[in-house]
Design an enzyme around this catalytic site. Structure first.
Site, mmCIF file in Angstrom:
data_model
loop_
_atom_site.group_PDB
_atom_site.id
_atom_site.type_symbol
_atom_site.label_atom_id
_atom_site.label_comp_id
_atom_site.label_asym_id
_atom_site.label_seq_id
_atom_site.Cartn_x
_atom_site.Cartn_y
_atom_site.Cartn_z
ATOM 1 C CB CYS A 8 1.940 -4.928 -0.670
ATOM 2 S SG CYS A 8 3.321 -5.871 0.010
ATOM 3 C CG ASN A 11 4.702 -8.415 4.556
ATOM 4 O OD1 ASN A 11 4.805 -9.034 5.614
ATOM 5 N ND2 ASN A 11 5.020 -7.146 4.484
ATOM 6 C CB CYS A 13 8.039 -5.882 -3.292
ATOM 7 S SG CYS A 13 8.741 -7.354 -4.083
ATOM 8 N NE ARG A 14 3.270 -3.698 -4.258
ATOM 9 C CZ ARG A 14 2.072 -4.034 -4.732
ATOM 10 N NH1 ARG A 14 1.397 -3.132 -5.424
ATOM 11 N NH2 ARG A 14 1.579 -5.223 -4.535
ATOM 12 C CB SER A 15 3.736 -3.647 2.764
ATOM 13 O OG SER A 15 3.972 -5.024 2.763
ATOM 14 C CG ASP A 124 3.320 -6.457 -7.509
ATOM 15 O OD1 ASP A 124 4.522 -6.454 -7.148
ATOM 16 O OD2 ASP A 124 2.526 -7.358 -7.232
#
Ligand code: 4NP
Length: 157
Positions: A8, A11, A13-15, A124
């Protein structure tokens, strides 16, 4: 060993959530010795940091461990990893621009594996309210399961 990298922007939050969920699925299916997983960000701002507190809380609520410490994408990743999963189309554009010619890493969008929104972005959550984190979890829960099915099927695991 098959190697999977979730990418993401920051690095944090999402990944990291994608990584934590994928590890959870690997352990549940006894595949942890066959598939390796990591995550990184295309940007440098949060290198060395643990996941965002709001994503950590979401993970805790669902019993998912997030081992990530943020790092930035590097050229070697494209040679080392077989599957490189972007969280949104902007991440994918950045990855395609950075990919060295001839490197093996296959760059894909994680929601290519989401039946409820094929090819869409994971919004995001960093600048959103808390519901953005739960939404990212729900999308990733579906998409990482289906990605793992794709990999086990492709490699006869
Ligand atoms: P992520 O979220 O890409 O899901 O980790 C973000 C985290 C931090 C920033 C942007 C997105 N930032 O601009 O600092």
């Amino acid at each position: 060993m098959i190697k999977v990298l979730f990418v993401c922007l920051g690095n944090i939050c999402r990944s990291p959530m994608a990584e934590g969920l994928f590890i959870h699925h690997l352990n549940a299916q006894g595949l942890a010795d066959k598939i390796d997983v990591d995550s990184c960000g295309t940007g440098p701002w949060h290198v060395g940091e643990r996941p965002d507190r709001r994503m950590q809380q979401t993970a805790d609520a669902h019993g998912i461990h997030l081992p990530s410490i943020a790092r930035q994408l590097r050229d070697d990743d494209f040679h080392e990893f077989d599957y490189i999963l972007a969280m949104d189309s902007s991440n994918r554009r950045n990855l395609m621009a950075a990919k060295p010619p001839g490197s093996k890493g296959q760059v894909m969008l994680i929601r290519d594996f989401d039946d409820l929104g094929k090819g869409e972005d994971i919004p995001d959550p960093y600048y959103l309210e808390n519901q953005g984190f739960e939404q990212a979890y729900q999308i990733l829960q579906r998409s990482t399961q289906s990605l793992l099915q794709h990999i086990t099927h492709t490699h006869n695991l």
